[in-house]
Design an enzyme around this catalytic site. Structure first.
Site, PDB file in Angstrom:
ATOM      1  N   LYS A 134       0.802  -1.227   0.000  1.00  0.00           N
ATOM      2  CA  LYS A 134       0.000   0.000   0.000  1.00  0.00           C
ATOM      3  C   LYS A 134       0.835   1.277   0.000  1.00  0.00           C
ATOM      4  CE  LYS A 134      -4.231  -1.821   2.010  1.00  0.00           C
ATOM      5  NZ  LYS A 134      -5.016  -1.978   3.222  1.00  0.00           N
ATOM      6  N   LYS A 154     -12.020  -4.852  -1.217  1.00  0.00           N
ATOM      7  CA  LYS A 154     -13.081  -3.840  -1.228  1.00  0.00           C
ATOM      8  C   LYS A 154     -12.558  -2.438  -1.497  1.00  0.00           C
ATOM      9  CE  LYS A 154     -13.730  -4.154   3.667  1.00  0.00           C
ATOM     10  NZ  LYS A 154     -12.360  -3.939   4.140  1.00  0.00           N
ATOM     11  N   LYS A 162      -6.291 -10.414  -5.208  1.00  0.00           N
ATOM     12  CA  LYS A 162      -7.384 -10.606  -4.250  1.00  0.00           C
ATOM     13  C   LYS A 162      -8.591  -9.730  -4.591  1.00  0.00           C
ATOM     14  CE  LYS A 162      -7.444  -8.392  -0.357  1.00  0.00           C
ATOM     15  NZ  LYS A 162      -7.144  -7.781   0.933  1.00  0.00           N
TER      16      LYS A 162
END
Ligand code: TYM
Length: 341
Positions: A112, A200, A197
């Site tokens: 990230k 969300k 993956k």
């Protein structure tokens, strides 16, 4: 009775990955056989660039969806992380046990942080220290088990390391928890890119099935799932990740085994069709219950208020014990007598 703790971060609309990897087991298994707490971990949503109004909306929506998915406040404790100060109190104390090297090795940070820099932003310090707050979430409640998907197991390993280190240094204080990922669908993949993956936070459309997607949208997304150029339906995560992902989703929705299910199909089309219908069937009651709960927001608020009270009462003694063990003077309600006079 085992104590179970798990959480979900309101950084996007809940996905089929969240449901099959975590929430479904919380509702169907964990809340019935353990003393379980489930938390919308809203503080974790502030570790990257965020819109306050969106976090507020998504936190309420996540809590409502947990209840719609079957969490029963009579059986378990459902609450918002920011309503219980013990999480941040404990997090700082655990920062005094964790090392910066440990934090920099966390996969999610490594993934990230560059993404934040690419977006032209700076990396928030909380993104680096986030796993310590997650450890605090778990350790504050003396949880034995942490039901999470595969992507969170490294954070639970870190939690174990911190608990063991603290206990060794300052005396036995923490229960050492363990991750309990599901056997099937521990890592549901993006339907458009089965090597990554279904997340969300990506919010990028057609590869992600959201819990609140209409049936027609679910069918379209599943029918357009990327597979591969072969024709045989085989369960092989390495060679055929798209097909394996569909088989896992179907197995998780129907209670089957992905390998055995592969033998039932002669074509990708038939597999996609059955998978789409199975997902529609699983999500239907959740959407209906969500609609009902949205009509009664004061019910959800009441559940969260009572949940936070219960959670606070459970966490406080542990965090007070940590204060004592680490060498902090306990806060006392009576004025301390002055020994000189
Ligand atoms: P989060 O919000 O990303 O995900 C919530 C839960 O859903 C699981 N999950 C998946 N499982 C299978 N396939 C997927 N594609 C998929 N995507 C998500 C996650 O593994 C997780 O179990 N750091 C955590 C939240 C957290 C937490 C905690 C969890 C904070 N404190 C303490 C447990 C205990 C997170 O970001 O989860």
């Amino acid at each position: 009775m085992a104590r179970v703790f798990s959480g979900i971060k309101p950084t996007g609309h809940l996905t089929l990955g969240n449901y099959l990897g975590a929430v479904r087991r919380w509702a169907e298994v964990d809340q019935h056989r353990s003393d379980a707490l489930f938390c919308v971990v809203d503080l974790h949503a502030l570790t990257v660039e965020h819109d306050p109004a969106r976090v507020l909306r998504l936190s309420r929506q996540a809590a409502t969806l947990l209840l719609a998915s079957g969490l029963d406040p009579e059986l378990c404790t459902v609450f918002l992380q920011s309503h219980v100060d013990e999480h941040t109190r404990l997090s700082y104390l655990l920062e005094c046990v964790a090392t910066d090297g440990e934090m920099r090795r966390m996969i999610q940070y490594k993934e990230k942080a560059p993404r934040e820099r690419e977006r032209g932003g700076s990396v928030r310090l909380s993104l680096l220290t986030y796993p310590v707050l997650m450890a605090a979430d778990i350790l504050a409640y003396g949880a034995d088990e942490v039901p999470v998907g595969e992507d969170q197991t490294q954070h639970v390993e870190l939690t174990r390391d911190l608990a063991v280190r603290f206990n060794q240094r300052y005396g036995h204080t923490f229960v050492v928890p363990r991750a309990t990922p599901p056997v099937v669908a521990a890592r549901v993949m993006n339907l458009q890119d089965p090597t990554s993956k279904m997340g969300k936070s990506d919010d990028s459309g057609s590869g992600i099935v959201h819990l609140l997607d209409e049936p027609a949208v679910v069918r379209r997304k599943v029918m357009r799932a990327v597979t591969d150029s072969g024709r045989d339906v085989e369960y092989d995560r390495e060679a055929r990740p798209g097909v394996a992902n569909l088989l896992e989703i179907l197995a998780a929705c129907t209670g089957g085994d992905p390998k055995a299910l592969a033998g039932d199909y002669a074509s990708y089309g038939a597999l996609k069709k059955d998978t789409a219908e199975a997902v529609v069937e699983v999500l239907g009651p959740i959407r209906a219950r969500h609609r009902e709960l949205c009509a009664d927001p004061s019910y959800v608020e009441g559940v969260l208020r009572r949940g936070a009270e219960k959670a606070r009462a459970m966490a406080r003694p542990t965090v007070d014990a940590v204060h004592r063990a680490i060498g902090l003077v306990p806060a006392v309600s009576e004025p301390v007598p002055d020994p000189v006079r």
